[in-house]
Design a protein around this motif. Structure first.
Motif, PDB file in Angstrom:
ATOM      1  N   ASP A   1      62.437  45.510 -37.653  1.00 36.48           N
ATOM      2  CA  ASP A   1      63.481  45.655 -38.089  1.00 36.48           C
ATOM      3  C   ASP A   1      64.855  46.748 -38.178  1.00 36.48           C
ATOM      4  O   ASP A   1      65.567  46.020 -38.155  1.00 36.48           O
ATOM      5  CB  ASP A   1      62.293  46.585 -39.639  1.00 36.48           C
ATOM      6  N   THR A   2      65.093  46.917 -37.112  1.00 32.98           N
ATOM      7  CA  THR A   2      65.573  47.120 -36.367  1.00 32.98           C
ATOM      8  C   THR A   2      66.582  47.147 -35.740  1.00 32.98           C
ATOM      9  O   THR A   2      67.780  46.822 -35.453  1.00 32.98           O
ATOM     10  CB  THR A   2      65.463  48.808 -35.325  1.00 32.98           C
TER      11      THR A   2
ATOM     12  N   GLY B   1      66.154  42.853 -37.824  1.00 35.57           N
ATOM     13  CA  GLY B   1      66.823  43.186 -39.924  1.00 35.57           C
ATOM     14  C   GLY B   1      66.169  41.787 -40.226  1.00 35.57           C
ATOM     15  O   GLY B   1      64.869  41.362 -40.024  1.00 35.57           O
TER      16      GLY B   1
ATOM     17  N   LEU C   1      56.594  47.487 -36.432  1.00 37.08           N
ATOM     18  CA  LEU C   1      57.455  46.562 -37.380  1.00 37.08           C
ATOM     19  C   LEU C   1      58.346  47.350 -37.912  1.00 37.08           C
ATOM     20  O   LEU C   1      60.023  47.387 -37.899  1.00 37.08           O
ATOM     21  CB  LEU C   1      56.429  47.012 -38.687  1.00 37.08           C
ATOM     22  N   THR C   2      58.487  49.080 -37.545  1.00 36.49           N
ATOM     23  CA  THR C   2      59.815  49.837 -37.505  1.00 36.49           C
ATOM     24  C   THR C   2      60.858  48.762 -36.019  1.00 36.49           C
ATOM     25  O   THR C   2      61.893  49.371 -37.039  1.00 36.49           O
ATOM     26  CB  THR C   2      59.654  51.095 -37.307  1.00 36.49           C
TER      27      THR C   2
END
Length: 208
Positions: A34-35, A38, A30-31
């Motif tokens: 998302d980076t 987005g 997820l991290t």
């Protein structure tokens, strides 16, 4: 439920070995997603499985990213889902052999123009899966090396896993299985037969 396990299965997540987790959100994928993506990626969880939705224009980028950056190098399967009235979903399942984690990757293509770039350049194993999805749903995988029918006989018309495909086999010829009551020549009189799901009311013999 055991201690530390969420009460709702649709939010549960079991971290892979060596990855800390609070029990509700996977830490790594997820991290990083998302980076990289987005708002272009929508991430959801259901019964411990993570699903990532992207637009068709981000499909190949997503596949390449989860393979190269997240370690999901094993391609398991790809298929389609008819999502009326205006779209088809294409879903791929990939696996990380190191962490024993899996991801569902999903995108949508419009029903009136169901084109999607082929994933064969990222996962070679997608070749036959895309051929089957093309055959069963009519999704066209652009730049596929050999996008021809895989399972159906030559001359077959239509895409049988679309929800608007007419299921006329039981109307067109006798059903080989068990007979309806009364059709065997003895026993109770036959009740009025109903058409199989997907067959229009004006198909078949008058007493169908």
């Amino acid at each position: 439920m055991t201690e530390g396990t969420p009460d709702r299965p649709d939010t549960a997540y079991q971290a892979a070995p060596g990855q800390p987790s609070d029990g509700t959100h996977p830490p790594g994928p997820l991290t990083h997603l998302d980076t990289r993506f987005g708002a272009r990626a929508e991430i959801s969880e259901s019964y411990g499985d993570i699903t990532i939705d992207v637009a068709s224009t981000d499909w190949i980028e997503l596949l390449t990213f989860v393979r190269d950056d997240l370690g999901y190098a094993f391609f398991d399967w790809l298929t389609g889902v008819d999502d009326p009235p205006d779209a088809f979903l294409v879903v791929a399942h990939v696996y990380n052999l190191t962490t024993n984690a899996r991801l569902l990757l999903r995108t949508r293509v419009p029903r009136e123009d169901p084109h999607l770039p082929t994933a064969v350049g990222v996962y070679r194993g997608a070749n036959w899966h895309e051929r089957e999805t093309y055959e069963m749903f009519g999704v066209i995988f652009d730049d596929h090396p050999y996008l021809v029918p895989l399972l159906l006989p030559d001359g077959f018309e239509g895409h049988p896993l679309r929800k608007d495909f007419i299921l006329a086999a039981r109307v067109a010829k006798p059903w080989p299985g068990a007979k309806e009551p009364g059709e065997s020549g003895h026993g109770a009189p036959s009740r009025r037969k109903t058409l199989p799901p997907g067959v229009p009311a004006d198909w078949g013999p008058p007493d169908a």
